[in-house]
Design a protein around this motif. Structure first.
Motif, PDB file in Angstrom:
ATOM      1  N   VAL A 149       0.859  -1.186   0.000  1.00  0.00           N
ATOM      2  CA  VAL A 149       0.000   0.000   0.000  1.00  0.00           C
ATOM      3  C   VAL A 149       0.894   1.234   0.000  1.00  0.00           C
ATOM      4  N   LEU A 150       0.748   2.074  -1.024  1.00  0.00           N
ATOM      5  CA  LEU A 150       1.582   3.258  -1.180  1.00  0.00           C
ATOM      6  C   LEU A 150       0.774   4.522  -0.913  1.00  0.00           C
ATOM      7  N   PHE A 151       1.168   5.274   0.094  1.00  0.00           N
ATOM      8  CA  PHE A 151       0.710   6.653   0.260  1.00  0.00           C
ATOM      9  C   PHE A 151       1.892   7.497  -0.178  1.00  0.00           C
ATOM     10  N   ALA A 152       1.930   7.809  -1.477  1.00  0.00           N
ATOM     11  CA  ALA A 152       3.124   8.406  -2.085  1.00  0.00           C
ATOM     12  C   ALA A 152       2.710   9.235  -3.290  1.00  0.00           C
ATOM     13  N   PRO A 153       3.565  10.173  -3.712  1.00  0.00           N
ATOM     14  CA  PRO A 153       3.206  11.034  -4.847  1.00  0.00           C
ATOM     15  C   PRO A 153       3.247  10.287  -6.175  1.00  0.00           C
ATOM     16  N   ASP A 154       2.628  10.877  -7.174  1.00  0.00           N
ATOM     17  CA  ASP A 154       2.727  10.348  -8.543  1.00  0.00           C
ATOM     18  C   ASP A 154       4.081  10.739  -9.102  1.00  0.00           C
ATOM     19  N   ALA A 155       5.107  10.008  -8.727  1.00  0.00           N
ATOM     20  CA  ALA A 155       6.485  10.315  -9.111  1.00  0.00           C
ATOM     21  C   ALA A 155       7.294   9.030  -9.049  1.00  0.00           C
ATOM     22  N   TYR A 156       8.532   9.087  -9.613  1.00  0.00           N
ATOM     23  CA  TYR A 156       9.408   7.920  -9.560  1.00  0.00           C
ATOM     24  C   TYR A 156       9.762   7.621  -8.106  1.00  0.00           C
ATOM     25  N   PRO A 157       9.768   6.354  -7.726  1.00  0.00           N
ATOM     26  CA  PRO A 157       9.435   5.147  -8.494  1.00  0.00           C
ATOM     27  C   PRO A 157       8.017   4.661  -8.253  1.00  0.00           C
ATOM     28  N   TRP A 158       7.259   5.428  -7.475  1.00  0.00           N
ATOM     29  CA  TRP A 158       5.965   4.936  -6.988  1.00  0.00           C
ATOM     30  C   TRP A 158       4.967   4.710  -8.121  1.00  0.00           C
ATOM     31  N   THR A 159       4.960   5.591  -9.123  1.00  0.00           N
ATOM     32  CA  THR A 159       4.060   5.399 -10.256  1.00  0.00           C
ATOM     33  C   THR A 159       4.423   4.142 -11.029  1.00  0.00           C
ATOM     34  N   ASP A 160       5.721   3.925 -11.255  1.00  0.00           N
ATOM     35  CA  ASP A 160       6.179   2.734 -11.975  1.00  0.00           C
ATOM     36  C   ASP A 160       5.806   1.464 -11.213  1.00  0.00           C
ATOM     37  N   ILE A 161       5.999   1.482  -9.900  1.00  0.00           N
ATOM     38  CA  ILE A 161       5.673   0.316  -9.080  1.00  0.00           C
ATOM     39  C   ILE A 161       4.176   0.013  -9.165  1.00  0.00           C
ATOM     40  N   THR A 162       3.367   1.048  -9.094  1.00  0.00           N
ATOM     41  CA  THR A 162       1.913   0.865  -9.162  1.00  0.00           C
ATOM     42  C   THR A 162       1.506   0.203 -10.475  1.00  0.00           C
ATOM     43  N   GLU A 163       2.158   0.591 -11.562  1.00  0.00           N
ATOM     44  CA  GLU A 163       1.797   0.073 -12.879  1.00  0.00           C
ATOM     45  C   GLU A 163       2.320  -1.332 -13.127  1.00  0.00           C
ATOM     46  N   GLU A 164       3.465  -1.685 -12.523  1.00  0.00           N
ATOM     47  CA  GLU A 164       4.142  -2.930 -12.883  1.00  0.00           C
ATOM     48  C   GLU A 164       4.050  -4.031 -11.830  1.00  0.00           C
ATOM     49  N   TRP A 165       3.911  -3.676 -10.557  1.00  0.00           N
ATOM     50  CA  TRP A 165       3.916  -4.684  -9.510  1.00  0.00           C
ATOM     51  C   TRP A 165       2.491  -5.147  -9.210  1.00  0.00           C
ATOM     52  N   ASN A 166       2.346  -6.443  -8.920  1.00  0.00           N
ATOM     53  CA  ASN A 166       1.029  -6.949  -8.559  1.00  0.00           C
ATOM     54  C   ASN A 166       0.743  -6.716  -7.080  1.00  0.00           C
ATOM     55  N   MET A 167      -0.509  -6.884  -6.681  1.00  0.00           N
ATOM     56  CA  MET A 167      -0.952  -6.758  -5.293  1.00  0.00           C
ATOM     57  C   MET A 167      -0.575  -5.401  -4.681  1.00  0.00           C
ATOM     58  N   THR A 168      -0.700  -4.330  -5.477  1.00  0.00           N
ATOM     59  CA  THR A 168      -0.275  -3.001  -5.038  1.00  0.00           C
ATOM     60  C   THR A 168      -1.419  -1.994  -5.143  1.00  0.00           C
ATOM     61  N   LEU A 169      -1.594  -1.194  -4.109  1.00  0.00           N
ATOM     62  CA  LEU A 169      -2.565  -0.106  -4.097  1.00  0.00           C
ATOM     63  C   LEU A 169      -1.826   1.210  -3.907  1.00  0.00           C
ATOM     64  N   HIS A 170      -2.258   2.248  -4.631  1.00  0.00           N
ATOM     65  CA  HIS A 170      -1.585   3.548  -4.565  1.00  0.00           C
ATOM     66  C   HIS A 170      -2.607   4.630  -4.241  1.00  0.00           C
ATOM     67  N   PHE A 171      -2.346   5.362  -3.155  1.00  0.00           N
ATOM     68  CA  PHE A 171      -3.164   6.513  -2.779  1.00  0.00           C
ATOM     69  C   PHE A 171      -2.271   7.744  -2.896  1.00  0.00           C
ATOM     70  N   PRO A 172      -2.366   8.487  -4.006  1.00  0.00           N
ATOM     71  CA  PRO A 172      -1.416   9.579  -4.264  1.00  0.00           C
ATOM     72  C   PRO A 172      -1.445  10.661  -3.188  1.00  0.00           C
ATOM     73  N   SER A 173      -0.261  11.111  -2.816  1.00  0.00           N
ATOM     74  CA  SER A 173      -0.111  12.242  -1.909  1.00  0.00           C
ATOM     75  C   SER A 173       0.505  13.390  -2.700  1.00  0.00           C
ATOM     76  N   LYS A 174       0.308  14.599  -2.227  1.00  0.00           N
ATOM     77  CA  LYS A 174       0.827  15.770  -2.919  1.00  0.00           C
ATOM     78  C   LYS A 174       2.196  16.141  -2.367  1.00  0.00           C
ATOM     79  N   ALA A 175       3.175  16.230  -3.265  1.00  0.00           N
ATOM     80  CA  ALA A 175       4.528  16.581  -2.848  1.00  0.00           C
ATOM     81  C   ALA A 175       4.525  17.896  -2.094  1.00  0.00           C
ATOM     82  N   GLY A 176       5.191  17.893  -0.945  1.00  0.00           N
ATOM     83  CA  GLY A 176       5.280  19.092  -0.136  1.00  0.00           C
ATOM     84  C   GLY A 176       4.151  19.240   0.870  1.00  0.00           C
ATOM     85  N   ASP A 177       3.082  18.469   0.692  1.00  0.00           N
ATOM     86  CA  ASP A 177       1.932  18.567   1.597  1.00  0.00           C
ATOM     87  C   ASP A 177       1.842  17.386   2.555  1.00  0.00           C
ATOM     88  N   GLY A 178       2.863  16.556   2.573  1.00  0.00           N
ATOM     89  CA  GLY A 178       2.836  15.398   3.454  1.00  0.00           C
ATOM     90  C   GLY A 178       1.748  14.435   3.039  1.00  0.00           C
TER      91      GLY A 178
END
Length: 235
Positions: free
Chosen positions: A189-218
């Motif tokens: 489970v990723l609470f992370a921005p839409d940026a390297y490497p989190w976007t790539d991991i979300t697209e390529e890795w299985n069993m992964t959930l991504h909840f985008p966070s805004k850079a600089g806003d925690g």
């Protein structure tokens, strides 16, 4: 996995959770919220599982706090072993409460090193049903693994994967030859921005959930319920 209501009371559930937490300066506004959520995790998960007629036989939590090896090597990684709840809750509580949001240097941090350490954890292999969950909390992109500045640090863990491909092998996929994660048990489970490497991991890795966070806003939009539901609904 389907649960048979006639038998679920006899099943023994094991849950292992590794929390990877960015503790650099930009996380200061929300780090206290993340810490408080970590401290209440056991009780909240137990309540949700109880409403589903299930009881966790073993809950272990490990925490990997990270900053940036290229900025200040001495405290780039601080981590616990797996701690069993509720028996070792006090030790976990003491570790979490001492964390402070400091340092970080440039924008990317050592999040991939933290993720690699999490994947390589000594996961539970027994009991009837298992869930192995890694949760990443960060508001920043990550440096590539083994970047020159990071490797130069005397504290850099030498056993880490050489690159993202090797890390993906360890996470595991259908034909992976060196997986260290149980494909049927794992979740990321990723609470992370839409940026390297989190976007790539979300697209390529299985069993992964991504909840985008805004850079600089925690992690202002962070909700622990998302993680609780991911675990409870998948057991």
């Amino acid at each position: 996995m389907n649960n048979d209501d006639g038998y679920q009371g006899n099943l023994r559930y094991a849950v292992d959770i590794v929390l990877c937490v960015d503790v650099t300066e930009s996380m200061a506004p929300v780090l206290d919220r993340v810490k408080q959520s970590a401290l209440t995790f056991h009780d909240r998960l137990s309540q949700v599982m109880g409403r589903k007629g299930k009881e966790i036989s073993q809950l272990r939590i490990k925490l990997v706090a990270f900053r940036d090896f290229g900025d200040f090597a001495e405290d780039a990684i601080e981590q616990t072993e797996f701690l069993t709840f509720p028996g070792e809750a006090t030790e976990f509580d003491q570790f979490v409460r001492k964390l402070r949001a400091t340092g970080g240097g440039d924008v990317p941090e050592s999040g991939l090193e933290a993720l690699a350490l999490a994947i390589g954890s000594p996961w539970e292999k027994g009991l009837d049903r298992r869930r192995h969950v890694i949760v990443m909390f960060t508001d920043a992109p990550a440096h590539p693994l083994r970047s020159p500045q990071a490797v130069a640090a005397h504290t850099y863990p030498q056993h880490l994967p050489r690159d993202m491909d090797e890390l993906f092998e360890q996470w595991g996929y259908t034909k992976s030859q060196s997986s260290v994660m149980d494909n049927g048990a794992k979740r990321l489970v990723l609470f992370a921005p839409d940026a390297y490497p989190w976007t790539d991991i979300t697209e390529e890795w299985n069993m992964t959930l991504h909840f985008p966070s805004k850079a600089g806003d925690g992690l202002e939009e962070f909700e622990l319920d998302e993680i609780i539901d991911t675990i409870a609904n998948s057991l």
